[in-house]
Design an enzyme around this catalytic site. Structure first.
Site, PDB file in Angstrom:
ATOM      1  N   LYS A  96       9.585 -31.205  52.750  1.00 33.46           N
ATOM      2  CA  LYS A  96       9.885 -32.645  52.891  1.00 33.46           C
ATOM      3  C   LYS A  96      10.490 -33.207  51.608  1.00 33.46           C
ATOM      4  CE  LYS A  96       6.283 -33.167  56.401  1.00 33.46           C
ATOM      5  NZ  LYS A  96       5.547 -31.890  56.241  1.00 33.46           N
TER       6      LYS A  96
HETATM    7  O1  LIG Z   1       5.533 -34.908  61.623  1.00 31.70           O
HETATM    8  C1  LIG Z   1       5.013 -33.952  61.073  1.00 31.70           C
HETATM    9  C2  LIG Z   1       5.677 -33.189  60.137  1.00 31.70           C
HETATM   10  C3  LIG Z   1       5.049 -32.099  59.608  1.00 31.70           C
HETATM   11  N1  LIG Z   1       3.798 -31.746  59.977  1.00 31.70           N
HETATM   12  C4  LIG Z   1       3.201 -30.532  59.385  1.00 31.70           C
HETATM   13  O2  LIG Z   1       3.033 -29.559  60.421  1.00 31.70           O
HETATM   14  C5  LIG Z   1       1.790 -28.895  60.257  1.00 31.70           C
HETATM   15  C6  LIG Z   1       0.863 -29.212  61.398  1.00 31.70           C
HETATM   16  O3  LIG Z   1      -0.370 -28.549  61.249  1.00 31.70           O
HETATM   17  P1  LIG Z   1      -1.528 -28.503  62.381  1.00 31.70           P
HETATM   18  O4  LIG Z   1      -2.647 -27.828  61.700  1.00 31.70           O
HETATM   19  O5  LIG Z   1      -0.987 -27.712  63.541  1.00 31.70           O
HETATM   20  O6  LIG Z   1      -1.816 -29.908  62.751  1.00 31.70           O
HETATM   21  C7  LIG Z   1       1.262 -29.321  58.892  1.00 31.70           C
HETATM   22  O7  LIG Z   1       1.800 -28.468  57.914  1.00 31.70           O
HETATM   23  C8  LIG Z   1       1.844 -30.719  58.738  1.00 31.70           C
HETATM   24  O8  LIG Z   1       1.969 -31.108  57.395  1.00 31.70           O
HETATM   25  C9  LIG Z   1       3.141 -32.501  60.906  1.00 31.70           C
HETATM   26  O9  LIG Z   1       1.987 -32.210  61.282  1.00 31.70           O
HETATM   27  N2  LIG Z   1       3.773 -33.580  61.431  1.00 31.70           N
END
Ligand SMILES: O=c1ccn([C@@H]2O[C@H](COP(=O)(O)O)[C@@H](O)[C@H]2O)c(=O)[nH]1
Length: 272
Positions: A96
């Site tokens: 990001k």
């Molecule tokens: O909008 C967003 C952008 C990035 N993320 C990232 O994706 C993963 C989600 O992890 P989970 O454990 O499956 O919830 C994490 O690295 C976030 O920083 C997001 O969730 N939403």
């Protein structure tokens, strides 16, 4: 990796699963902590157990930066391991980033050239000159935050700027930037109902969709509103896969969790 190669892999594996490698030393099996590089040992086991069921890996850079130099070394080892052992897999640096042009150029070099990731997530907030340095890299992809999965997305992204919601402006304006064919977009699975409108603006672009699993997003809804004839989706799940078990069989259980999602994806792909 080209988009065509990614689509080929999706059809071959009948999967558009991205496994998130968000390694938290407080959540990995404790016996790994005595290893020389616990983060890499954990990642290697997860990757070896899940690679058959996914087409992408997404280390979130925060989890590596939090461990200083050791974290950066583990990140580099992880991406090198994926590219060497499983070269068919697409890699995403969830970093990001985005800054004034000359600074963005350094971020782009670090992640897309030196570390060799296939793609990086970038924030659109600073506009065209902050994103275009990432787009210059051939066969590398810039995944722009459009509509994120968190509650705070409603603070700005869905607010109207003039006659249109900010996330729609991001989609429309970014299409006019140089090398915009190298763009993909982040849309949260928790906002699946927005996908029909999003597809009117970017009918063919690939979307990285986080939020299935721990955040409660539903794969069926994402596919219903977001899938294109070339699939157009990479659906991420991190915690629900990599922390499914904290015992010595963690990798095997992670593989089983990834397989469950892969099977659901195979069913969705039959509808194309
Ligand atoms: O909008 C967003 C952008 C990035 N993320 C990232 O994706 C993963 C989600 O992890 P989970 O454990 O499956 O919830 C994490 O690295 C976030 O920083 C997001 O969730 N939403």
């Amino acid at each position: 990796m080209t988009t065509a190669e990614l689509v080929e892999q999706i059809h071959k594996k009948k999967s558009f699963l991205c496994v998130g490698l968000d390694v938290d030393l407080e959540r990995i099996p404790t016996y790994l902590l005595s290893e020389e590089d616990p983060i890499f040992s954990f990642n290697k086991a997860i990757i070896d157990a899940t690679h058959k069921f996914c087409v992408a890996y997404k280390p979130n850079i925060a989890f590596y930066e939090a461990n200083g130099l050791e974290g950066w070394k583990a990140l580099e080892k992880t991406v090198n391991y994926i590219h060497k052992e499983y070269p068919e897999i697409f890699t995403i640096a969830d970093a990001k980033r985005g800054d004034i042009g000359n600074t963005s150029r350094m971020y782009a070099k670090t992640f897309l050239k030196d570390l060799g990731f296939d793609s990086i997530t970038v924030a659109p907030y600073m506009g065209k000159d902050s994103v275009e340095p990432f787009l210059e890299f051939q066969n590398r992809h810039t995944i722009l935050l459009a509509l994120t999965s968190n509650e705070g997305a409603f603070d700005f992204q869905t607010q109207k700027v003039g006659d249109k919601e900010l996330y729609k402006k991001v989609l429309e304006t970014s299409k006019t930037w140089k090398n915009s064919e190298n763009l993909m977009y982040v849309v949260g699975a928790t906002k699946a109902e927005f996908l029909a409108d999003i597809r009117k603006i970017i009918p063919n672009s690939f979307l990285l969709v986080p939020g299935v699993g721990a955040q409660g997003g539903k794969l069926e809804d994402v596919c219903k509103y977001g899938m294109t004839k070339d699939v157009g989706l990479l659906v991420n799940s991190s915690r629900k896969i990599i922390y499914a078990s904290e015992s010595s069989n963690f990798a095997e259980i992670a593989g089983a969790k990834a397989e469950v999602l892969q099977k659901q994806m195979a069913e969705e792909l039959k509808q194309l």
